[in-house]
Design a protein around this motif. Structure first.
Motif, mmCIF file in Angstrom:
data_model
loop_
_atom_site.group_PDB
_atom_site.id
_atom_site.type_symbol
_atom_site.label_atom_id
_atom_site.label_comp_id
_atom_site.label_asym_id
_atom_site.label_seq_id
_atom_site.Cartn_x
_atom_site.Cartn_y
_atom_site.Cartn_z
ATOM 1 N N GLU A 292 13.638 6.845 -3.678
ATOM 2 C CA GLU A 292 14.679 7.487 -2.877
ATOM 3 C C GLU A 292 15.898 6.589 -2.678
ATOM 4 O O GLU A 292 16.989 7.055 -2.367
ATOM 5 C CB GLU A 292 14.126 7.893 -1.512
ATOM 6 C CG GLU A 292 13.710 6.722 -0.624
ATOM 7 C CD GLU A 292 13.186 7.171 0.728
ATOM 8 O OE1 GLU A 292 13.541 8.290 1.143
ATOM 9 O OE2 GLU A 292 12.423 6.411 1.353
ATOM 10 N N VAL A 293 15.721 5.275 -2.853
ATOM 11 C CA VAL A 293 16.842 4.350 -2.688
ATOM 12 C C VAL A 293 17.867 4.518 -3.797
ATOM 13 O O VAL A 293 19.070 4.451 -3.586
ATOM 14 C CB VAL A 293 16.332 2.890 -2.641
ATOM 15 C CG1 VAL A 293 17.489 1.898 -2.689
ATOM 16 C CG2 VAL A 293 15.499 2.658 -1.395
ATOM 17 N N SER A 294 17.387 4.756 -5.024
ATOM 18 C CA SER A 294 18.280 4.923 -6.171
ATOM 19 C C SER A 294 17.597 5.771 -7.234
ATOM 20 O O SER A 294 16.441 5.538 -7.581
ATOM 21 C CB SER A 294 18.655 3.561 -6.757
ATOM 22 O OG SER A 294 19.320 3.711 -7.998
ATOM 23 N N LYS A 295 18.325 6.752 -7.755
ATOM 24 C CA LYS A 295 17.769 7.620 -8.795
ATOM 25 C C LYS A 295 17.520 6.868 -10.098
ATOM 26 O O LYS A 295 16.823 7.349 -10.980
ATOM 27 C CB LYS A 295 18.692 8.803 -9.052
ATOM 28 C CG LYS A 295 20.090 8.441 -9.556
ATOM 29 C CD LYS A 295 20.943 9.681 -9.762
ATOM 30 C CE LYS A 295 22.351 9.325 -10.225
ATOM 31 N NZ LYS A 295 22.372 8.631 -11.530
ATOM 32 N N ASP A 296 18.104 5.685 -10.217
ATOM 33 C CA ASP A 296 17.902 4.876 -11.419
ATOM 34 C C ASP A 296 16.699 3.950 -11.309
ATOM 35 O O ASP A 296 16.315 3.293 -12.275
ATOM 36 C CB ASP A 296 19.155 4.031 -11.697
ATOM 37 C CG ASP A 296 20.373 4.889 -12.005
ATOM 38 O OD1 ASP A 296 20.211 5.930 -12.663
ATOM 39 O OD2 ASP A 296 21.479 4.514 -11.568
ATOM 40 N N ASN B 119 0.867 -1.184 0.000
ATOM 41 C CA ASN B 119 0.000 0.000 0.000
ATOM 42 C C ASN B 119 0.900 1.229 0.000
ATOM 43 O O ASN B 119 1.504 1.567 1.004
ATOM 44 C CB ASN B 119 -0.906 -0.003 1.236
ATOM 45 C CG ASN B 119 -1.763 -1.266 1.297
ATOM 46 O OD1 ASN B 119 -2.726 -1.402 0.570
ATOM 47 N ND2 ASN B 119 -1.385 -2.204 2.164
ATOM 48 N N GLY B 120 1.005 1.885 -1.143
ATOM 49 C CA GLY B 120 1.972 2.983 -1.270
ATOM 50 C C GLY B 120 1.360 4.178 -1.950
ATOM 51 O O GLY B 120 0.154 4.218 -2.175
ATOM 52 N N PRO B 121 2.185 5.158 -2.279
ATOM 53 C CA PRO B 121 3.643 5.147 -2.135
ATOM 54 C C PRO B 121 4.084 5.605 -0.745
ATOM 55 O O PRO B 121 3.272 6.072 0.045
ATOM 56 C CB PRO B 121 4.093 6.144 -3.199
ATOM 57 C CG PRO B 121 2.978 7.153 -3.217
ATOM 58 C CD PRO B 121 1.712 6.356 -3.005
ATOM 59 N N CYS B 122 5.398 5.513 -0.484
ATOM 60 C CA CYS B 122 5.943 6.044 0.755
ATOM 61 C C CYS B 122 6.196 7.534 0.550
ATOM 62 O O CYS B 122 5.868 8.097 -0.488
ATOM 63 C CB CYS B 122 7.242 5.323 1.124
ATOM 64 S SG CYS B 122 8.624 5.700 0.004
ATOM 65 N N GLY B 123 6.848 8.162 1.491
ATOM 66 C CA GLY B 123 7.117 9.593 1.362
ATOM 67 C C GLY B 123 8.424 9.908 0.662
ATOM 68 O O GLY B 123 8.829 11.066 0.586
ATOM 69 N N CYS C 105 9.859 4.749 -9.242
ATOM 70 C CA CYS C 105 8.962 4.485 -8.116
ATOM 71 C C CYS C 105 7.875 3.521 -8.583
ATOM 72 O O CYS C 105 7.141 3.789 -9.539
ATOM 73 C CB CYS C 105 8.330 5.780 -7.619
ATOM 74 S SG CYS C 105 7.007 5.521 -6.402
ATOM 75 N N ALA C 106 7.783 2.379 -7.918
ATOM 76 C CA ALA C 106 6.809 1.364 -8.318
ATOM 77 C C ALA C 106 5.387 1.901 -8.256
ATOM 78 O O ALA C 106 4.565 1.635 -9.143
ATOM 79 C CB ALA C 106 6.951 0.133 -7.417
ATOM 80 N N TRP C 107 5.102 2.698 -7.225
ATOM 81 C CA TRP C 107 3.730 3.167 -7.072
ATOM 82 C C TRP C 107 3.377 4.283 -8.044
ATOM 83 O O TRP C 107 2.215 4.474 -8.369
ATOM 84 C CB TRP C 107 3.463 3.553 -5.615
ATOM 85 C CG TRP C 107 3.177 2.313 -4.835
ATOM 86 C CD1 TRP C 107 4.057 1.556 -4.125
ATOM 87 C CD2 TRP C 107 1.933 1.629 -4.777
ATOM 88 N NE1 TRP C 107 3.443 0.450 -3.613
ATOM 89 C CE2 TRP C 107 2.128 0.468 -3.985
ATOM 90 C CE3 TRP C 107 0.658 1.886 -5.303
ATOM 91 C CZ2 TRP C 107 1.093 -0.428 -3.725
ATOM 92 C CZ3 TRP C 107 -0.360 0.990 -5.034
ATOM 93 C CH2 TRP C 107 -0.147 -0.158 -4.255
#
Length: 229
Positions: free
Chosen positions: A170-174, A158-162, A177-179
């Motif tokens: 935010e983990v990787s610019k490459d 259940n997303g997205p996160c912030g 975002c799945a959501w």
């Protein structure tokens, strides 16, 4: 399909120490398709092992066989007589196939020549990306066919996160975002109401989708970006 990659050569050599006759067994399905453990890979590995063992002063008699599937008992019978001639078995199948060999031939040591990596898709020759983690709680029907477990670094049902920023994770610019992808897919289908349906969350996993590019098939970074785009 199940994607695998060959273990480091020195690790394979270490496992085979002390054995004089070894049967290398390939599998004709998933690991053959992903260029890790089919008939060709069996021959290549045996050639490398034969040369290395001779140079080390520890020659090994290496046999070769490739089954249609190692994870299906009906195909293992073909090895019954051959296995009797060897001290150990080196399997190039996934973990399931290796376990079936070990169960059928409990008196013979069975060693893995590959590491089972993930369930993935073929992006190019020798290039495979994770798309499913076998989480046992599939929600693809509600997410427009975009897997939030593999495509979201946090595995959010259940997303997205912030942490999403301009469509990127935010983990990787490459990493997209799945959501954001899920939103865009559902919008095209007129099913944005699906996002409002709360799904029970699985265990959190801090992992982005994994990729395997088999040696000899690596492309340039620009080529990879073009494929992803």
């Amino acid at each position: 399909m199940i994607v695998a990659k060959r273990k480091p050569f020195e690790e394979i050599k270490e496992m085979l120490k002390g054995y004089k006759k070894v049967l290398t067994v390939g599998c004709g399905t998933c690991v053959a398709v992903c260029l890790a453990g089919g008939e060709k890979e069996v021959d290549v590995l045996n050639a490398e092992l034969d040369m290395a063992m001779k140079l080390d002063g520890n020659p090994v008699d290496l046999g070769a066989a490739t089954l249609e599937r190692q994870c299906d008992r009906e195909y293992l019978e073909a090895l019954d007589e051959t296995v009797k001639e060897y001290d150990a078995i080196l399997s190039m199948a996934c973990g399931a196939g290796i376990q079936f060999l070990a169960e059928r031939y409990p008196e013979k040591p069975v060693f893995p020549a590959v590491d089972t990596t993930f369930i993935g898709v073929n992006q190019d020759v020798g290039w495979y990306e994770e798309r499913c983690r076998s989480c046992s709680s599939c929600v693809l029907g509600f997410t427009g066919g975009v897997c939030p477990v593999t495509m979201c670094a946090k595995g959010l049902f259940n997303g997205p996160c912030g942490g999403t920023n301009k469509g990127k994770c935010e983990v990787s610019k490459d990493q997209p975002c799945a959501w954001q992808m899920i939103y865009e897919r559902l919008k095209k289908q007129g099913r944005l109401d699906c996002i409002l349906k709360i799904q029970p969350s699985p265990d959190w996993q801090n992992q982005t989708p994994r990729t395997v590019i088999q040696p000899g098939y690596k492309k340039t970074e620009g080529h990879a970006e073009e494929k992803k785009g």
